[in-house]
Motif scaffolding. Sequence first.
Motif, PDB file in Angstrom:
ATOM      1  N   ASP A 108     -28.353  -6.763  94.677  1.00 61.10           N
ATOM      2  CA  ASP A 108     -29.286  -6.085  93.783  1.00 61.10           C
ATOM      3  C   ASP A 108     -30.720  -6.562  93.985  1.00 61.10           C
ATOM      4  N   PHE A 109     -30.920  -7.449  94.967  1.00 66.05           N
ATOM      5  CA  PHE A 109     -32.254  -7.978  95.226  1.00 66.05           C
ATOM      6  C   PHE A 109     -33.168  -6.829  95.671  1.00 66.05           C
ATOM      7  N   PRO A 110     -34.451  -6.831  95.312  1.00 63.41           N
ATOM      8  CA  PRO A 110     -35.326  -5.719  95.667  1.00 63.41           C
ATOM      9  C   PRO A 110     -35.298  -5.402  97.158  1.00 63.41           C
ATOM     10  N   THR A 111     -35.352  -4.123  97.462  1.00 65.03           N
ATOM     11  CA  THR A 111     -35.319  -3.652  98.851  1.00 65.03           C
ATOM     12  C   THR A 111     -36.628  -3.986  99.553  1.00 65.03           C
ATOM     13  N   VAL A 112     -36.527  -4.402 100.811  1.00 62.41           N
ATOM     14  CA  VAL A 112     -37.717  -4.712 101.603  1.00 62.41           C
ATOM     15  C   VAL A 112     -38.494  -3.426 101.886  1.00 62.41           C
ATOM     16  N   ALA A 113     -39.802  -3.513 101.749  1.00 62.76           N
ATOM     17  CA  ALA A 113     -40.669  -2.363 101.993  1.00 62.76           C
ATOM     18  C   ALA A 113     -41.160  -2.393 103.438  1.00 62.76           C
ATOM     19  N   GLU A 114     -40.470  -1.683 104.313  1.00 63.07           N
ATOM     20  CA  GLU A 114     -40.883  -1.589 105.715  1.00 63.07           C
ATOM     21  C   GLU A 114     -40.186  -0.401 106.355  1.00 63.07           C
ATOM     22  N   ALA A 115     -40.732   0.054 107.473  1.00 66.58           N
ATOM     23  CA  ALA A 115     -40.119   1.147 108.208  1.00 66.58           C
ATOM     24  C   ALA A 115     -38.754   0.718 108.732  1.00 66.58           C
ATOM     25  N   SER A 116     -37.846   1.676 108.847  1.00 66.81           N
ATOM     26  CA  SER A 116     -36.507   1.374 109.357  1.00 66.81           C
ATOM     27  C   SER A 116     -36.580   1.004 110.834  1.00 66.81           C
ATOM     28  N   PRO A 117     -35.601   0.246 111.352  1.00 60.52           N
ATOM     29  CA  PRO A 117     -35.594  -0.081 112.787  1.00 60.52           C
ATOM     30  C   PRO A 117     -35.646   1.153 113.671  1.00 60.52           C
ATOM     31  N   GLU A 118     -34.961   2.212 113.253  1.00 60.08           N
ATOM     32  CA  GLU A 118     -34.950   3.442 114.056  1.00 60.08           C
ATOM     33  C   GLU A 118     -36.335   4.071 114.123  1.00 60.08           C
ATOM     34  N   LEU A 119     -37.042   4.110 112.964  1.00 64.09           N
ATOM     35  CA  LEU A 119     -38.388   4.683 112.947  1.00 64.09           C
ATOM     36  C   LEU A 119     -39.355   3.826 113.753  1.00 64.09           C
ATOM     37  N   LYS A 120     -39.219   2.506 113.658  1.00 63.12           N
ATOM     38  CA  LYS A 120     -40.083   1.620 114.451  1.00 63.12           C
ATOM     39  C   LYS A 120     -39.912   1.877 115.944  1.00 63.12           C
ATOM     40  N   GLU A 121     -38.680   1.986 116.378  1.00 61.79           N
ATOM     41  CA  GLU A 121     -38.433   2.226 117.795  1.00 61.79           C
ATOM     42  C   GLU A 121     -38.965   3.584 118.223  1.00 61.79           C
ATOM     43  N   GLN A 122     -38.821   4.570 117.368  1.00 66.30           N
ATOM     44  CA  GLN A 122     -39.307   5.911 117.682  1.00 66.30           C
ATOM     45  C   GLN A 122     -40.815   5.927 117.898  1.00 66.30           C
ATOM     46  N   ILE A 123     -41.569   5.283 117.020  1.00 65.06           N
ATOM     47  CA  ILE A 123     -43.025   5.322 117.171  1.00 65.06           C
ATOM     48  C   ILE A 123     -43.491   4.442 118.331  1.00 65.06           C
ATOM     49  N   ARG A 124     -42.757   3.369 118.622  1.00 66.64           N
ATOM     50  CA  ARG A 124     -43.113   2.538 119.774  1.00 66.64           C
ATOM     51  C   ARG A 124     -42.954   3.330 121.072  1.00 66.64           C
ATOM     52  N   ARG A 125     -41.927   4.148 121.135  1.00 71.26           N
ATOM     53  CA  ARG A 125     -41.738   4.982 122.334  1.00 71.26           C
ATOM     54  C   ARG A 125     -42.798   6.070 122.417  1.00 71.26           C
TER      55      ARG A 125
END
Length: 493
Positions: free
Chosen positions: A469-486
């Motif tokens: 139940d700990f607060p969710t980390v605020a960051e782009a998903s690994p898939e989205l990060k890889e997509q924009i890096r490409r």
Amino acid sequence: MAEDAGARSEFADTARRNEGYLDLRELIERFDEMGELARIDGADWNLEVGALSETVAADKPGRAKALLFDDIPGYPKGFRIMSGAANAYRRLAVVLGLPEPENEMDLVKAYRKRAKQEFELMPPVEVADGPILENIDRDDEVDLWKFPAPFVHEGDGGRYIGTDDLVIMRDPDTGWVNVGTYRVMVHDRNTVAVWMSPGKHGRLISEKYFAKGEPCPVMISCGHDPNLFLVAHQEVDYELDEFAYAGGQRGRPIEIIPSELHGLPIPAYSELVLEGEIIPGEMREEGPFGEFMGYYASESSMLPIVRIRRVYWRNNPILCLAIPSRPPENFTFARATVKSAMIWDECEKAGLPGVQGVWCHESGAGRLFNVISIKQLYPGHASQAGMLAANCHAGNYAGRWVVVVDEDIDPSNLFDVTWAMSTRCDPPEDIQYVRRAWSTPLDPMLREPPWQNNRAVVDACRPWGWKDDFPTVAEASPELKEQIRRKWPDLYD
């Protein structure tokens, strides 16, 4: 030699088991081809060599070039000093015979994978001859000033010929040969001092001789394959053969030659080796010396002299140099990599599941700030991980902080680690202490014996009772990060 040449040709493109190089000289050629070596002519042994080694290593931790000093004022051309040989991830991979990694944790994982799948001890092989016997100075011929031992730091008490060294002794009771790393200061043309911290294997061995009223035979290699130095300055098990361990790392046995005086094993391809005896009762002042914690924590002290009676050296010898200083130092990256793998292995052997990574940070001199990442599996898991990492053999000597983090934290990324400490740790509840642990006179927080210190184990994981139940980390998903890096690779070069 044809077989070695074939191995070297295969070694041109990718790192493989380090039978691909014969000795330090071939390794230097490899570093040169990789663009990982800087050749420096004309730097003075008095402070300039030390300051260059310190500042270049600090400028790009884990990425700095190795330095090869020549034309040292007052010495023949060809009498060289090598600094930071394995202290970058690409060069360290070559020395360890591993594929070139993308980052620190890749290197640690590759080291551990090979240790589990391929590694076995390879006892040294005795040979009759080797390059180290090209020159032998005996008794009255000995003159240590003929070699460019550097004056390293401005506040040092003398010139140190042994920093990146191998101090070789034989246990008088068992015959076990120990190889350690201890600082060696030159007193004069044929005497030196060796400083050994309490509890270290070399000191225990020397004390056995002294208890019998006998001098302690000793041999000091001052230039060699950096793989030997890596093994010598780690906390391997008592009575384990370091030459056999190093042979296992290399993928072939280390060739050794019995020394003239005491039959101690001389690495056949070392560059410069001193042999003599530590004389109990004959005392001279040693130090001070700027040490690995980044301080002059111990004052000069009276130590038994080491009388040098043999010097074995190659033509145009290469003296190896480690620069203890304010981190990052010119050997701490290599230490951190190997020590991280050793702590990880020892924790798993003790039964700890779920380890995702370990890193001993250079900012903690490779010993004082260690991080272990786990995937939490049960209540108390984080506490167990921290206590094991703090108290296992590889992690215990001169420690200070152990931080336990979740699997989403890269333990080698100090930004990630301090973020986890800042947001997932409640200090009164999540910090435990280990008291009276094994330390050293080099610890700046200690002023007198006994050389014991206190340390903290920090639980910087999500609280077990409500981790889901700990607060969710605020960051782009690994898939989205890889997509924009490409899509926009130029932004991330």
